[in-house]
Design a protein around this motif. Structure first.
Motif, PDB file in Angstrom:
ATOM      1  N   ALA A  11       0.832  -1.208   0.000  1.00  0.00           N
ATOM      2  CA  ALA A  11       0.000   0.000   0.000  1.00  0.00           C
ATOM      3  C   ALA A  11       0.862   1.251   0.000  1.00  0.00           C
ATOM      4  CB  ALA A  11      -0.939  -0.014   1.203  1.00  0.00           C
ATOM      5  N   ALA A  12       1.934   1.213   0.777  1.00  0.00           N
ATOM      6  CA  ALA A  12       2.789   2.407   0.882  1.00  0.00           C
ATOM      7  C   ALA A  12       3.470   2.708  -0.450  1.00  0.00           C
ATOM      8  CB  ALA A  12       3.835   2.199   1.975  1.00  0.00           C
ATOM      9  N   ASP A  19      -4.920   3.116  -4.903  1.00  0.00           N
ATOM     10  CA  ASP A  19      -5.243   2.356  -3.695  1.00  0.00           C
ATOM     11  C   ASP A  19      -4.929   0.875  -3.887  1.00  0.00           C
ATOM     12  OD1 ASP A  19      -6.727   4.704  -2.615  1.00  0.00           O
ATOM     13  OD2 ASP A  19      -8.098   4.230  -4.267  1.00  0.00           O
ATOM     14  N   LEU A  20      -4.398   0.261  -2.839  1.00  0.00           N
ATOM     15  CA  LEU A  20      -4.279  -1.195  -2.799  1.00  0.00           C
ATOM     16  C   LEU A  20      -5.569  -1.739  -2.199  1.00  0.00           C
ATOM     17  CD1 LEU A  20      -2.571  -3.766  -3.127  1.00  0.00           C
ATOM     18  CD2 LEU A  20      -1.634  -3.321  -0.854  1.00  0.00           C
ATOM     19  N   ILE A  21      -6.189  -2.685  -2.886  1.00  0.00           N
ATOM     20  CA  ILE A  21      -7.453  -3.280  -2.429  1.00  0.00           C
ATOM     21  C   ILE A  21      -7.129  -4.668  -1.896  1.00  0.00           C
ATOM     22  CG2 ILE A  21      -9.758  -4.043  -3.138  1.00  0.00           C
ATOM     23  CD1 ILE A  21      -9.599  -1.927  -5.398  1.00  0.00           C
ATOM     24  N   GLU A  22      -7.063  -4.763  -0.578  1.00  0.00           N
ATOM     25  CA  GLU A  22      -6.574  -5.998   0.037  1.00  0.00           C
ATOM     26  C   GLU A  22      -7.173  -6.116   1.435  1.00  0.00           C
ATOM     27  OE1 GLU A  22      -2.239  -8.160   0.460  1.00  0.00           O
ATOM     28  OE2 GLU A  22      -2.335  -6.012   0.869  1.00  0.00           O
ATOM     29  N   ALA A  23      -7.522  -7.323   1.835  1.00  0.00           N
ATOM     30  CA  ALA A  23      -7.979  -7.578   3.201  1.00  0.00           C
ATOM     31  C   ALA A  23      -6.746  -7.748   4.076  1.00  0.00           C
ATOM     32  CB  ALA A  23      -8.849  -8.833   3.243  1.00  0.00           C
ATOM     33  N   SER A  24      -6.356  -6.650   4.698  1.00  0.00           N
ATOM     34  CA  SER A  24      -5.131  -6.630   5.479  1.00  0.00           C
ATOM     35  C   SER A  24      -5.431  -6.046   6.848  1.00  0.00           C
ATOM     36  CB  SER A  24      -4.099  -5.757   4.745  1.00  0.00           C
ATOM     37  OG  SER A  24      -3.227  -5.120   5.640  1.00  0.00           O
ATOM     38  N   ASP A  25      -4.693  -6.484   7.841  1.00  0.00           N
ATOM     39  CA  ASP A  25      -4.879  -5.913   9.178  1.00  0.00           C
ATOM     40  C   ASP A  25      -4.512  -4.435   9.217  1.00  0.00           C
ATOM     41  OD1 ASP A  25      -5.964  -8.080  10.436  1.00  0.00           O
ATOM     42  OD2 ASP A  25      -4.060  -8.861  11.168  1.00  0.00           O
ATOM     43  N   ALA A  26      -3.815  -3.970   8.184  1.00  0.00           N
ATOM     44  CA  ALA A  26      -3.393  -2.566   8.165  1.00  0.00           C
ATOM     45  C   ALA A  26      -4.529  -1.615   7.816  1.00  0.00           C
ATOM     46  CB  ALA A  26      -2.253  -2.384   7.164  1.00  0.00           C
ATOM     47  N   VAL A  27      -5.640  -2.137   7.306  1.00  0.00           N
ATOM     48  CA  VAL A  27      -6.766  -1.259   6.959  1.00  0.00           C
ATOM     49  C   VAL A  27      -7.850  -1.390   8.026  1.00  0.00           C
ATOM     50  CG1 VAL A  27      -6.260  -1.473   4.504  1.00  0.00           C
ATOM     51  CG2 VAL A  27      -7.990  -2.963   5.529  1.00  0.00           C
ATOM     52  N   HIS A  41     -12.913  -2.256   5.206  1.00  0.00           N
ATOM     53  CA  HIS A  41     -13.843  -1.200   4.831  1.00  0.00           C
ATOM     54  C   HIS A  41     -13.228  -0.103   3.966  1.00  0.00           C
ATOM     55  CE1 HIS A  41     -17.384   1.276   5.358  1.00  0.00           C
ATOM     56  NE2 HIS A  41     -16.652   2.286   5.779  1.00  0.00           N
ATOM     57  N   ASP A  42     -13.912   0.181   2.855  1.00  0.00           N
ATOM     58  CA  ASP A  42     -13.686   1.419   2.098  1.00  0.00           C
ATOM     59  C   ASP A  42     -12.248   1.490   1.586  1.00  0.00           C
ATOM     60  OD1 ASP A  42     -14.318   3.829   0.950  1.00  0.00           O
ATOM     61  OD2 ASP A  42     -14.285   4.975   2.821  1.00  0.00           O
ATOM     62  N   LEU A  43     -11.931   0.569   0.682  1.00  0.00           N
ATOM     63  CA  LEU A  43     -10.550   0.341   0.280  1.00  0.00           C
ATOM     64  C   LEU A  43     -10.119   1.128  -0.951  1.00  0.00           C
ATOM     65  CD1 LEU A  43     -10.557  -3.544   0.831  1.00  0.00           C
ATOM     66  CD2 LEU A  43      -9.873  -1.744   2.445  1.00  0.00           C
ATOM     67  N   ASN A 119      -6.488   0.173  -7.469  1.00  0.00           N
ATOM     68  CA  ASN A 119      -7.364   1.196  -8.045  1.00  0.00           C
ATOM     69  C   ASN A 119      -6.496   2.358  -8.491  1.00  0.00           C
ATOM     70  OD1 ASN A 119      -9.883   2.545  -8.638  1.00  0.00           O
ATOM     71  ND2 ASN A 119      -9.508   3.810  -6.817  1.00  0.00           N
ATOM     72  N   TYR A 120      -6.368   2.520  -9.807  1.00  0.00           N
ATOM     73  CA  TYR A 120      -5.608   3.647 -10.345  1.00  0.00           C
ATOM     74  C   TYR A 120      -6.419   4.919 -10.165  1.00  0.00           C
ATOM     75  CZ  TYR A 120      -3.204  -0.153 -12.799  1.00  0.00           C
ATOM     76  OH  TYR A 120      -2.533  -1.310 -13.104  1.00  0.00           O
ATOM     77  N   HIS A 121      -5.818   5.918  -9.589  1.00  0.00           N
ATOM     78  CA  HIS A 121      -6.504   7.201  -9.482  1.00  0.00           C
ATOM     79  C   HIS A 121      -6.561   7.868 -10.854  1.00  0.00           C
ATOM     80  CE1 HIS A 121      -5.800   7.580  -4.850  1.00  0.00           C
ATOM     81  NE2 HIS A 121      -6.666   6.660  -5.166  1.00  0.00           N
TER      82      HIS A 121
END
Lengths: 165, 165
Positions: A11-12, A19-27, A41-43, A119-121
């Motif tokens: 993500a960094a 945006d990185l779309i991932e089920a991670s504990d960081a989100v 939520h809201d990735l 997700n490309y901005h």
């Protein structure tokens, strides 16, 4: 011609591009459905409304390029974001460059693992879908509507990049 | 208590409730990316803008219920559609009823296969995420915003449904 070995997708590292779309504990995540589901939520910042556009959902079925993979062409969507979420258990390549005038020296090549969407901005330069290993499906969330929403740039031969897998 | 065996999920059977999100020859599709990708186009009517809402992308990580699965509770979202696309290679259950006053006799139970997503149209009664077989991830496209967007209905014991797997 340069040669680039893909870097891991985090993500960094990806933040300048989208945006990185991932089920991670960081989100942010929390339980719903009486504890049976965890909602990550809201990735992604979905942005499709310019010039009367609406959010569309499509599936891209992509065939890996014949190797070696050479980056010859980049594109961007001035009017919208574009999200890709892999539906197949295969890695894929994410090739991006910062929005604005195209800078061949600023191209980044990421290897996305299965389970990692992007997700490309709006305005972010990117290569088209680059499946690896097998024909792969992606859920794509982008803009559907009138207007010119794709700008392409052909790289000069000296600027082209061979991806080292 | 009734018993229902799931029926196969098809676009035609699901049409009263929403959209089937699937790469199928039955939907409009065409080549893009210089022939390397087939785009299965515009598969879901995303509707999230009511009362200032926006389109959100989240991942739901759902744990299968302890069997037998009994339908005791249904819900709907008055302000938005809600799409679920499986990211895991597992089937799941889709339990729906027509919008409007809840009619227990009109509940339908579908078995969705891996690769089949659904988009509930606003107001469609549905059960929460019902993974089968293993913990499963779903990409969810729904509304993020203020306002009350979930209505629940508890089924009377006589109206509850045991799903026969």
């Amino acid at each position: 011609m340069r040669h680039i070995k893909p870097e891991p997708l985090t993500a960094a590292a990806f933040r300048p591009f989208g945006d990185l779309i991932e089920a991670s504990d960081a989100v942010r995540h929390f339980p719903i459905n009486y504890g049976n589901t965890e909602r990550y939520h809201d990735l992604a910042a979905i942005d499709t409304g310019a010039e009367g556009g609406r959010t569309g959902v499509s599936i891209f079925r992509s065939t890996p390029l014949e190797g070696p993979i050479v980056v010859r062409l980049m594109e961007y969507h001035p009017l919208s974001s574009q999200a890709f979420v892999p539906l197949s258990p295969n890695p894929y390549l994410v090739v991006v460059a910062p929005k604005g005038g195209f800078d061949a020296g600023a191209v980044r090549v990421f290897r996305a693992e299965a389970g990692q969407g992007v997700n490309y901005h709006p305005g972010t330069w990117h290569h088209f879908s680059l499946a690896l290993g097998a024909v792969s499906d992606f859920l794509v969330i982008d803009r559907i509507g009138e207007g010119s929403n794709c700008v392409e740039h052909n790289l000069e031969p000296a600027d082209q990049i061979t991806v080292v897998l």
